[in-house]
Scaffold this motif. Sequence first.
Motif, PDB file in Angstrom:
ATOM      1  N   ALA A   8       0.642  -1.301   0.125  1.00 28.23           N
ATOM      2  CA  ALA A   8       0.158  -0.103  -0.059  1.00 28.23           C
ATOM      3  C   ALA A   8       0.916   1.343   0.078  1.00 28.23           C
ATOM      4  N   PRO A  46       1.328   0.930  -4.682  1.00 26.63           N
ATOM      5  CA  PRO A  46      -0.285   0.652  -4.557  1.00 26.63           C
ATOM      6  C   PRO A  46      -0.713   0.454  -5.977  1.00 26.63           C
ATOM      7  N   ASP A  47      -0.015   0.886  -6.971  1.00 24.61           N
ATOM      8  CA  ASP A  47      -0.659   0.836  -8.438  1.00 24.61           C
ATOM      9  C   ASP A  47       0.061  -0.347  -9.189  1.00 24.61           C
TER      10      ASP A  47
END
Length: 299
Positions: free
Chosen positions: A172, A176-177
């Motif tokens: 996270a 996160p992507d």
Amino acid sequence: MDASTEQLRTLAAVIDHGTFDRAAAALHITPSAVSQRIKALEEQSGRVLVRRSKPIHATEAGAVLLRLARQVALLEAEAAAELEGGDGTAASPIPLVVNADSLATWVLPALATVPDAVFDITLDDQEHTIDRLRDGTAMAAIGSDPEPVQGCTVSALGTMRYRPLASPEFVARWCPDGWTAERAAVAPMLIYNRKDALQDRYLDALAPGAHPPRHFVPASTEFVAAAVLGLGWGMVPDLQADALVADGRLVVLDEASGVDVPLYWQQWSLHSAALDAVAAAIARAAAAALRPAQPSRGT
């Protein structure tokens, strides 16, 4: 040369204990007697056998005689056990060198199945364990080198699969992507020790030239704990990771990539009931725990 058992035992004690004084205490003789035995052995061999450093180390010639000393000690112990009505399995310690991840997962249960054996286990990176065979420290080793050390036999055990893992909290914060080369170049990385090349091997393929921050965590169980706690990402063997991934404490960063580390068992070419029993136990455990092995080689 005509080395006596007494001289060989003294050489092993000097290397094991690091000083003449400690070797003397272990052998219940005087330091002067230790010095005289080593000097006589060096004169007989025509070689310097030990480096008088702190601790004392064997020279290349000393390593040859150290291997002989350990072989003689093992065979003496086995002969004594057989004469006493046993099965010939020695109670003399068997020096082994093992990579940390194997010790933390499948090796200890294997050794526990060998009755009455006594082990002196040393940890080293799987790419460096055979150095301990060469210098006489170990009688047998688990490592990743398929080339047999002179005077040893080698058998393929199987492979350990490592994948890049991290905690959900780490994901996270740092990716996160998704896990990309750009993210891997800056995200903190876990390293077992300065011999550990697994993370760099994976990283070089994903993000060549990247030098992210590094946490050094030199213990197998604590390395995994550091990943669970979110300190960094690391290459964790499936044997340690599967349960943690299943319960969500670790996440696989890259499902398509991983590193397969082949493992081999190397031992002295010596007929020994103790070593044979250990080798058999290791082979059984490896067959159950590891991926299929490659063909064996030997000398």
